[in-house]
Motif scaffolding. Sequence first.
Motif, PDB file in Angstrom:
ATOM      1  N   UNK B  30       9.392  -6.161   1.134  1.00 26.00           N
ATOM      2  CA  UNK B  30       8.009  -5.867   1.519  1.00 26.00           C
ATOM      3  C   UNK B  30       7.074  -6.092   0.328  1.00 26.00           C
ATOM      4  N   UNK B  31       7.537  -5.754  -0.845  1.00 19.19           N
ATOM      5  CA  UNK B  31       6.814  -6.105  -2.054  1.00 19.19           C
ATOM      6  C   UNK B  31       7.788  -6.050  -3.218  1.00 19.19           C
ATOM      7  N   UNK B  33       7.964  -5.103  -7.555  1.00 19.60           N
ATOM      8  CA  UNK B  33       7.284  -4.594  -8.738  1.00 19.60           C
ATOM      9  C   UNK B  33       8.066  -4.993  -9.975  1.00 19.60           C
ATOM     10  N   UNK B  88      12.502  -5.336 -15.762  1.00 22.58           N
ATOM     11  CA  UNK B  88      13.155  -5.017 -14.495  1.00 22.58           C
ATOM     12  C   UNK B  88      12.268  -5.435 -13.335  1.00 22.58           C
ATOM     13  N   UNK B  92      11.653  -3.617  -2.609  1.00 22.06           N
ATOM     14  CA  UNK B  92      11.600  -2.595  -1.573  1.00 22.06           C
ATOM     15  C   UNK B  92      11.878  -3.273  -0.233  1.00 22.06           C
ATOM     16  N   UNK B  95      12.518   1.174   2.861  1.00 21.35           N
ATOM     17  CA  UNK B  95      11.591   2.197   2.379  1.00 21.35           C
ATOM     18  C   UNK B  95      12.098   2.827   1.094  1.00 21.35           C
ATOM     19  N   UNK B  96      12.927   2.127   0.383  1.00 24.58           N
ATOM     20  CA  UNK B  96      13.483   2.682  -0.851  1.00 24.58           C
ATOM     21  C   UNK B  96      13.510   1.614  -1.941  1.00 24.58           C
ATOM     22  N   UNK B  97      13.190   2.040  -3.134  1.00 22.86           N
ATOM     23  CA  UNK B  97      13.253   1.143  -4.276  1.00 22.86           C
ATOM     24  C   UNK B  97      14.677   0.754  -4.613  1.00 22.86           C
ATOM     25  N   UNK B  98      14.886  -0.509  -4.967  1.00 30.13           N
ATOM     26  CA  UNK B  98      16.126  -0.947  -5.577  1.00 30.13           C
ATOM     27  C   UNK B  98      15.753  -1.697  -6.842  1.00 30.13           C
ATOM     28  N   UNK B  99      16.222  -1.196  -7.974  1.00 31.41           N
ATOM     29  CA  UNK B  99      15.936  -1.845  -9.240  1.00 31.41           C
ATOM     30  C   UNK B  99      17.006  -2.866  -9.564  1.00 31.41           C
ATOM     31  N   UNK B 100      16.582  -3.994 -10.101  1.00 29.90           N
ATOM     32  CA  UNK B 100      17.529  -4.944 -10.632  1.00 29.90           C
ATOM     33  C   UNK B 100      18.087  -4.414 -11.948  1.00 29.90           C
TER      34      UNK B 100
END
Lengths: 113, 109
Positions: B30-31, B33, B88, B92, B95-100
């Motif tokens: 969805x986006x 960061x 990093x 998303x 509805x949850x962040x996933x960090x590389x």
Amino acid sequence: DVKVTQSSRYLVKRTGEKVFLECVQDMDHENMFWYRQDPGLGLRLIYFSYDVKMKEKGDIPEGYSVSREKKERFSLILESASTNQTSMYLCASSLSGPTDTQYFGPGTRLTVL
Amino acid sequence: GQQVMRIPQYQHVQEGEDFTTYCNSSTTLSNIQWYKQRPGGHPVFLIQLVKSGEVKKQKRLTFQFGEAKKNSSLHITATQTTDVGTYFCAGIPGNQFYFGTGTSLTVIP
């Protein structure tokens, strides 16, 4: 400016001890998160909370629990610390939506002997 | 599980050279960061991309979101020693962040 503080920068505990990591944010954010950061593994989400008394499991909740009795405070609890929980623990908060910018605390480097 | 991958893990560049890192996702985001973490510091938000094909610039940093919203890149022009750190991406997909896992940049003076 958003400020997220964590109770300790460095912590050394023994195997089997109960460990409390505290996180406080001062910007009235709805969301709070706990991550652990390990070399080569990046940031992994342990638990998060979108509201007071609410909690959701992240990707690696095993061995951890959380508490959010007040909006500004989110605690991570290691019921019985183990050596594989030696890590950097980062707390973060965001305003309200799941895609809002996350603001991180300085981190707690936990060593379990 | 859901993964937001970064390529590569470590990169060393001579000061003044350009640097590029990427993030790829197995699903549409969805986006996305981008965050930067200085050595000994904590991640700090840099930018958010939302639209397909979006390009944003911050001084020497250029961020791009892929057309399919499954990948993103960060390009730094003429690196400086102040650019040192780990970059990093965070995706998303739901509805949850996933960090590389991040790319650690070393700039050699």
